[in-house]
Design a protein around this motif. Structure first.
Motif, PDB file in Angstrom:
ATOM      1  N   GLN A 101       0.834  -1.200   0.000  1.00  0.00           N
ATOM      2  CA  GLN A 101       0.000   0.000   0.000  1.00  0.00           C
ATOM      3  C   GLN A 101       0.862   1.241   0.000  1.00  0.00           C
ATOM      4  O   GLN A 101       1.843   1.334   0.750  1.00  0.00           O
ATOM      5  CB  GLN A 101      -0.915   0.003   1.221  1.00  0.00           C
ATOM      6  N   THR A 102       0.484   2.187  -0.862  1.00  0.00           N
ATOM      7  CA  THR A 102       1.114   3.498  -0.856  1.00  0.00           C
ATOM      8  C   THR A 102       0.081   4.506  -0.354  1.00  0.00           C
ATOM      9  O   THR A 102      -1.121   4.282  -0.480  1.00  0.00           O
ATOM     10  CB  THR A 102       1.604   3.882  -2.255  1.00  0.00           C
ATOM     11  N   PRO A 103       0.529   5.624   0.217  1.00  0.00           N
ATOM     12  CA  PRO A 103      -0.403   6.607   0.804  1.00  0.00           C
ATOM     13  C   PRO A 103      -1.458   7.059  -0.204  1.00  0.00           C
ATOM     14  O   PRO A 103      -1.143   7.387  -1.350  1.00  0.00           O
ATOM     15  CB  PRO A 103       0.519   7.753   1.205  1.00  0.00           C
ATOM     16  N   GLY A 104      -2.706   7.058   0.245  1.00  0.00           N
ATOM     17  CA  GLY A 104      -3.794   7.537  -0.596  1.00  0.00           C
ATOM     18  C   GLY A 104      -4.372   6.508  -1.534  1.00  0.00           C
ATOM     19  O   GLY A 104      -5.371   6.783  -2.214  1.00  0.00           O
ATOM     20  N   LEU A 105      -3.777   5.325  -1.571  1.00  0.00           N
ATOM     21  CA  LEU A 105      -4.254   4.280  -2.469  1.00  0.00           C
ATOM     22  C   LEU A 105      -4.709   3.061  -1.678  1.00  0.00           C
ATOM     23  O   LEU A 105      -4.323   2.868  -0.527  1.00  0.00           O
ATOM     24  CB  LEU A 105      -3.159   3.871  -3.455  1.00  0.00           C
ATOM     25  N   ALA A 106      -5.536   2.248  -2.326  1.00  0.00           N
ATOM     26  CA  ALA A 106      -6.013   1.033  -1.681  1.00  0.00           C
ATOM     27  C   ALA A 106      -4.904   0.001  -1.587  1.00  0.00           C
ATOM     28  O   ALA A 106      -3.931   0.046  -2.353  1.00  0.00           O
ATOM     29  CB  ALA A 106      -7.187   0.459  -2.488  1.00  0.00           C
ATOM     30  N   ARG A 107      -5.059  -0.904  -0.624  1.00  0.00           N
ATOM     31  CA  ARG A 107      -4.094  -1.988  -0.498  1.00  0.00           C
ATOM     32  C   ARG A 107      -4.155  -2.862  -1.748  1.00  0.00           C
ATOM     33  O   ARG A 107      -5.230  -3.188  -2.243  1.00  0.00           O
ATOM     34  CB  ARG A 107      -4.415  -2.801   0.746  1.00  0.00           C
ATOM     35  N   GLU A 108      -2.987  -3.230  -2.249  1.00  0.00           N
ATOM     36  CA  GLU A 108      -2.859  -3.910  -3.531  1.00  0.00           C
ATOM     37  C   GLU A 108      -2.293  -5.314  -3.345  1.00  0.00           C
ATOM     38  O   GLU A 108      -1.295  -5.492  -2.626  1.00  0.00           O
ATOM     39  CB  GLU A 108      -1.939  -3.084  -4.436  1.00  0.00           C
ATOM     40  N   PHE A 109      -2.900  -6.287  -4.002  1.00  0.00           N
ATOM     41  CA  PHE A 109      -2.392  -7.656  -3.972  1.00  0.00           C
ATOM     42  C   PHE A 109      -1.041  -7.735  -4.662  1.00  0.00           C
ATOM     43  O   PHE A 109      -0.844  -7.139  -5.733  1.00  0.00           O
ATOM     44  CB  PHE A 109      -3.384  -8.580  -4.673  1.00  0.00           C
ATOM     45  N   VAL A 110      -0.111  -8.485  -4.068  1.00  0.00           N
ATOM     46  CA  VAL A 110       1.213  -8.690  -4.656  1.00  0.00           C
ATOM     47  C   VAL A 110       1.413 -10.163  -5.030  1.00  0.00           C
ATOM     48  O   VAL A 110       1.726 -10.480  -6.180  1.00  0.00           O
ATOM     49  CB  VAL A 110       2.321  -8.240  -3.694  1.00  0.00           C
ATOM     50  N   ALA A 111       1.239 -11.047  -4.054  1.00  0.00           N
ATOM     51  CA  ALA A 111       1.475 -12.470  -4.313  1.00  0.00           C
ATOM     52  C   ALA A 111       0.783 -13.306  -3.248  1.00  0.00           C
ATOM     53  O   ALA A 111       0.545 -12.826  -2.134  1.00  0.00           O
ATOM     54  CB  ALA A 111       2.972 -12.773  -4.306  1.00  0.00           C
ATOM     55  N   SER A 112       0.460 -14.554  -3.599  1.00  0.00           N
ATOM     56  CA  SER A 112      -0.111 -15.473  -2.624  1.00  0.00           C
ATOM     57  C   SER A 112       0.362 -16.887  -2.927  1.00  0.00           C
ATOM     58  O   SER A 112       0.796 -17.189  -4.049  1.00  0.00           O
ATOM     59  CB  SER A 112      -1.634 -15.410  -2.625  1.00  0.00           C
ATOM     60  N   ILE A 113       0.250 -17.735  -1.895  1.00  0.00           N
ATOM     61  CA  ILE A 113       0.743 -19.105  -2.018  1.00  0.00           C
ATOM     62  C   ILE A 113      -0.210 -20.023  -1.258  1.00  0.00           C
ATOM     63  O   ILE A 113      -0.674 -19.683  -0.167  1.00  0.00           O
ATOM     64  CB  ILE A 113       2.193 -19.179  -1.468  1.00  0.00           C
ATOM     65  N   SER A 114      -0.503 -21.164  -1.829  1.00  0.00           N
ATOM     66  CA  SER A 114      -1.398 -22.117  -1.178  1.00  0.00           C
ATOM     67  C   SER A 114      -0.674 -22.815  -0.026  1.00  0.00           C
ATOM     68  O   SER A 114       0.544 -22.700   0.115  1.00  0.00           O
ATOM     69  CB  SER A 114      -1.891 -23.150  -2.188  1.00  0.00           C
ATOM     70  N   ARG A 115      -1.419 -23.554   0.773  1.00  0.00           N
ATOM     71  CA  ARG A 115      -0.840 -24.123   1.985  1.00  0.00           C
ATOM     72  C   ARG A 115       0.295 -25.095   1.694  1.00  0.00           C
ATOM     73  O   ARG A 115       1.231 -25.215   2.484  1.00  0.00           O
ATOM     74  CB  ARG A 115      -1.918 -24.810   2.814  1.00  0.00           C
ATOM     75  N   SER A 116       0.227 -25.785   0.575  1.00  0.00           N
ATOM     76  CA  SER A 116       1.253 -26.773   0.229  1.00  0.00           C
ATOM     77  C   SER A 116       2.300 -26.211  -0.726  1.00  0.00           C
ATOM     78  O   SER A 116       3.188 -26.942  -1.176  1.00  0.00           O
ATOM     79  CB  SER A 116       0.595 -27.985  -0.422  1.00  0.00           C
ATOM     80  N   SER A 117       2.194 -24.925  -1.032  1.00  0.00           N
ATOM     81  CA  SER A 117       3.080 -24.258  -2.002  1.00  0.00           C
ATOM     82  C   SER A 117       2.851 -24.740  -3.432  1.00  0.00           C
ATOM     83  O   SER A 117       3.647 -24.423  -4.313  1.00  0.00           O
ATOM     84  CB  SER A 117       4.562 -24.451  -1.651  1.00  0.00           C
ATOM     85  N   GLY A 118       1.777 -25.480  -3.657  1.00  0.00           N
ATOM     86  CA  GLY A 118       1.529 -25.989  -4.990  1.00  0.00           C
ATOM     87  C   GLY A 118       1.020 -24.948  -5.965  1.00  0.00           C
ATOM     88  O   GLY A 118       1.180 -25.083  -7.174  1.00  0.00           O
TER      89      GLY A 118
END
Length: 123
Positions: free
Chosen positions: A38-55
């Motif tokens: 998140q940067t000031p004045g902007l909405a929080r932005e998705f960057v990356a995600s990972i499943s529980r098994s890293s699959g």
């Protein structure tokens, strides 16, 4: 439960950083994990995600090919390796635990959040 990010800093464009997230008082191995920024004045932005098994790993288009997400379920930790950093990557980066085991991408699908770590990239 405490979610703590570390590894941020001020760097030059083109360099790398590794962000680390540790979850204390809770278990992450059954859940997806993610990074947002998140940067000031902007909405929080998705960057990356990972499943529980890293699959499964998902990335925002803006970071695909430069960032890599990983996790260590035994140590309750996740990581974000950021390469070829650009000034546009400047933000506060947040670690979060998902409410599901999948690599989800919407902030509302995450429950536990850290306080964030600042990343500043200069040209």
């Amino acid at each position: 439960v405490q979610v703590v990010e570390s590894g941020g800093g001020s760097v030059q464009a083109g360099t790398s950083l590794r962000l680390t997230c540790v979850v204390r008082g809770g278990d992450i191995k059954m859940w997806g994990m993610g990074w947002f920024r998140q940067t000031p004045g902007l909405a929080r932005e998705f960057v990356a995600s990972i499943s529980r098994s890293s699959g499964t790993k998902n990335y925002a288009e803006s970071v695909k090919g430069r960032f890599a997400i990983s996790r260590d379920n035994f140590q309750n930790m996740e990581f974000l390796d950021m390469n070829e950093l650009k000034p546009d990557d400047t933000a506060v980066y947040y670690c979060a635990r998902a409410r599901t085991m999948y690599a989800v991408t919407k902030s509302m699908e995450f429950g536990w959040w850290g306080q964030g770590t600042q990343v500043s990239v200069s040209s």
